[in-house]
Design a protein around this motif. Structure first.
Motif, mmCIF file in Angstrom:
data_model
loop_
_atom_site.group_PDB
_atom_site.id
_atom_site.type_symbol
_atom_site.label_atom_id
_atom_site.label_comp_id
_atom_site.label_asym_id
_atom_site.label_seq_id
_atom_site.Cartn_x
_atom_site.Cartn_y
_atom_site.Cartn_z
ATOM 1 N N LEU A 88 0.831 -1.205 0.000
ATOM 2 C CA LEU A 88 0.000 0.000 0.000
ATOM 3 C C LEU A 88 0.865 1.254 0.000
ATOM 4 O O LEU A 88 1.923 1.280 0.618
ATOM 5 N N VAL A 95 -0.324 5.345 8.849
ATOM 6 C CA VAL A 95 -0.495 3.946 8.439
ATOM 7 C C VAL A 95 0.687 3.117 8.950
ATOM 8 O O VAL A 95 0.506 2.020 9.485
ATOM 9 N N TYR A 138 0.595 0.094 11.657
ATOM 10 C CA TYR A 138 1.222 -1.181 11.302
ATOM 11 C C TYR A 138 2.170 -1.628 12.413
ATOM 12 O O TYR A 138 2.129 -2.772 12.871
ATOM 13 N N HIS A 160 1.935 -7.660 6.635
ATOM 14 C CA HIS A 160 2.459 -7.299 5.314
ATOM 15 C C HIS A 160 1.651 -7.995 4.219
ATOM 16 O O HIS A 160 1.287 -7.369 3.216
ATOM 17 N N GLN A 198 -1.784 -6.343 3.882
ATOM 18 C CA GLN A 198 -1.750 -5.061 3.192
ATOM 19 C C GLN A 198 -1.381 -5.237 1.723
ATOM 20 O O GLN A 198 -1.796 -4.456 0.875
#
Length: 187
Positions: A64, A75, A79, A164, A167
């Motif tokens: 992303l 973001v 994460y 990961h 996303q």
């Protein structure tokens, strides 16, 4: 500086623009990592390990991308917060971790790479290389999970790989829908 690069080294305007973009990107990424390092200073070792695993995967399969620095920062912060503080609270036995990591290998291999809209499409040769790279990274981690006794680092790395992969799936769906064309800055 532009004049110096043009006259001294014969750089074109395009090459100078590439250098400027690289400089801005390095500065933005470094500042985000340092700010998050300060936020997670009580878990600095785990944070640095999570960043290392994330960067290995992100550099091979992409993911992303956000439009702004702040969007990217938040973001990335989410994460890391999920990887370090929330997800490790969910108990997952070793066998299930290994199965999920195997699924991540397949997902990353077949979905990745998902690059930013501001980047040129990758050649078939590079695509094969980065797919193999992600395969090796996650396979190595799966092997490590089997060999190394359960510890906070193994747990955090596991969740980084899971997040990961999730996303990456979201990025692929977003790209297929054509939403990637509105990106301005990659995170």
């Amino acid at each position: 500086m532009q004049k110096f690069l043009r006259e001294q080294y014969g750089f074109s305007d395009y090459q100078i623009a590439q250098l400027a973009f690289t400089g801005k990107t390095v500065a933005a990424e470094t500042s985000k990592l340092l700010i998050m390092g300060f936020i997670f200073r009580n878990e600095l070792g785990l944070y640095l390990f999570a960043v290392a695993v994330m960067m290995l995967l992100r550099s091979s399969t992409g993911g992303l991308h956000c439009r702004t620095y702040l969007g990217c920062f938040f973001v990335s912060l989410l994460y890391m917060f999920l990887s370090l503080m929330v997800m490790p609270l969910i108990p997952v036995n070793k066998l299930l971790q290994m199965i999920l990591l195997f699924l991540c290998i397949l997902s990353n291999y077949y979905i990745g790479p998902v690059t930013s809209a501001v980047r040129r499409p990758l050649s078939e040769k590079v695509t094969k290389r980065v797919r193999l790279q992600s395969f090796i990274i996650i396979f190595f981690y799966l092997t490590l999970t089997y060999i190394v006794p359960e510890n906070p680092y193994i747990t955090v790395g596991f969740w980084v790989i899971i997040l990961h992969t999730l996303q990456l799936v979201a990025a692929k769906i977003r790209k297929m829908k054509g939403e990637h064309k509105y990106e301005e800055l990659a995170c």
